[in-house]
Design an enzyme around this catalytic site. Sequence first.
Site, PDB file in Angstrom:
ATOM      1  N   PHE A 159       0.857  -1.264  -0.065  1.00  0.00           N
ATOM      2  CA  PHE A 159      -0.051   0.080   0.003  1.00  0.00           C
ATOM      3  C   PHE A 159       0.837   1.347  -0.139  1.00  0.00           C
ATOM      4  O   PHE A 159       1.789   1.124   0.741  1.00  0.00           O
ATOM      5  CB  PHE A 159      -0.770   0.000   1.442  1.00  0.00           C
ATOM      6  N   GLU A 160       0.403   2.308  -0.629  1.00  0.00           N
ATOM      7  CA  GLU A 160       0.941   3.833  -0.450  1.00  0.00           C
ATOM      8  C   GLU A 160      -0.003   4.585   0.103  1.00  0.00           C
ATOM      9  O   GLU A 160      -0.806   4.737  -0.746  1.00  0.00           O
ATOM     10  CB  GLU A 160       1.724   4.073  -1.781  1.00  0.00           C
TER      11      GLU A 160
END
Length: 709
Positions: free
Chosen positions: A556-557
Amino acid sequence: MTHRRRWCAGIALALASALTITLAPQPASAEDPPVEQLVRIRVDSTDLLRELEQGGLDITHDVGQGPGATFEATVVTDPAGLERLRTEDGVEVLGTLDGPTREEARAQLKGNAEPLTGRQKDALKPAPSRANKPGRGRPPVVSPDGTLTVLRADTWTTGGQRMVSLEVRSEAGRDDRLSVTADTGQSLTMSAFVDQGTYLYHRQSQPVPLTGDAGSVTVRSGADGSEVTAPLDSWLSSGVTDFPDGFRWGFTDDGYVDSEQTDALIEKLAADNPDVAEVVELPNETVGYGAPGGALAAPASYPREGKTVKALRIGRVRDGSKTGVLLYAQEHAREWVTSLVALETAQRLLANDGTDPLTTSMIDDLDIFIVPQVNPDGVAYALYDDLYQRSNRNPAYCPGAGTNLGVDLNRNFRVGSVHEGFVGASARCPSSTYAGPEPLSESESKNTAWLVEQHPNIKFAMNTHSFGGYFMWSPGAYDAQRNPLPRPSLATEQYFFASSETILSRVREYRDTVVWPGRTGPISDVLYSAAGNSGDDLFYGGDAEDNTPHVYAWNFEVGLPRWDAASQRWVDTGAFWPEFADEGFGQAMEFANGWYGILEVAQAYANDTTDPTSKANVDGRGSYSGPVDVLWETSEPATIYYTTDGSRPTWDSPTVQQDGIRGGALPIRLTKDRTVLQWFAVDQKGNVEGNYDPDRGRGAPQREVIKIR
Ligand SMILES: [Zn+2]
């Protein structure tokens, strides 16, 4: 105090170069603010980007397609480096962004920041909105002559604006100029995505607003004039929703945290909830924040010696019999929001256990390992000394290297390592992506590998970073010829996408933040190569012998661009250090929603005893002329094993393959007068269609006799 930062361009850039003269000669000391800044650049090719990285340039996760086959990236550099970039052939400097000053940064930390009130938290969450219709997940649409394949044509509404994102593959390759028109007459622009000299597909640099009520797009090839029309599909079925009645949330409401604060919190959570939670001490101590090379501006109470990294384990049954989920954050020190995602998720789970049915059942069904801060020494340095610290603080290899002292923990793993010739890490230090002298050289990486080895029940993982808004999985690395690690099967990729719908819809429910479809997918298909990243190590089980998933591992970012209706542009949301009260808190909340989403995916997997079903697009009653292309529809992502020679399909039979990256299923072509087609579908859990037993030949496979006149 507010320090909302904006990108400066034009005149502001001229000011930045004037500052070079005053700032550059000053020696860095504990009292000086860091002289680095974020610089947005545009480059001709990813080759140049990689060259700059090899030359020591610190490239953040915020890399994307630019106009006309260019690439844009946010990098970290000092004024001298900015000057070098300005004179580099093929680099255009688009703007600069200063990080917060030391005082501004300190004001955002727990202990200094003002805790948000309940009223403030509620005010930050928008009112519920209407949900999108669920997407139909249409298969790619191909032009009659096969030149063009519309891989994705997605639409969604965010901030009151309907968006479109397109991906089209042209058999004519990178030089094909595609003209795209919506059925409203609006024309859209696409450019070739070329990475490492390889053409992948055409895409837009960013999602763009749709005018009117468009339902489809028509793409025309400049190379041979072929045309294809594809309907727009809904991306993510959710809208903004309220939390369930009585659901407790908003725990991480008083600023960014160091590892002392993190440890104190998880120790307390375990002590308060002994039936469902315990602290797991990871075996490899870090070198310590006080190792040589540090400027050491942390409070005197923060320990200088090596630290034991701690995980919080949550589950009603923690004997290894339940499906395990590893949620970890802040491998990269400067990504401040990410540990708040972890701590918020842990507190939501424990505070809502017994009252919220979903939370209660997830704690019943799962064995959850949360590591809020993989890299505590680096985090302390990033909070107190230098905002731009990415690596750990191991001085063994390049002492005196300042911010770049240490090893990039998300390049220090075994699979697809730079030491085996994979691309996207540095084998030499100092570098912001230094992979270390060998895989797992660092305590912090050893700890992650240890956790998974000790707990083979772990089947799902989420590695959380900042910023850029990507949501990715394996393969995450390729070699110099752009050969990636073994690709997951078509069904595994479909499973990743289907699960992403659950996870990203949860993210959206908080405040309408939509991760772009163009930033969702295997790392090597949407972004670049990251040699030796931890997600690949987990997915391939430490050894990329085959494409069997060991752990379904996502990356995830947080920190997505937000659509600004007033300026009609995507705007940045505070980079690594968003102002806590109005943005950092919100990012933590929405991605804690996403972590709940992966727990739901894991729970569904744990409880999945349903056999998949499948249906071919042909049957024995049909009458066909010429060659017949067979495709299957399945009730869930499932691999089709088939035979065309009348034999019973087994685990050794051929399977349906993927039609190139981001493509759908490759059809099976039948040409004989009469073909006995037999097959079975198997889902990710291993459930086989119709209880067929491919090993022992019990039960019957699916079967159709196809006659061609
Ligand atoms: Zn990162």
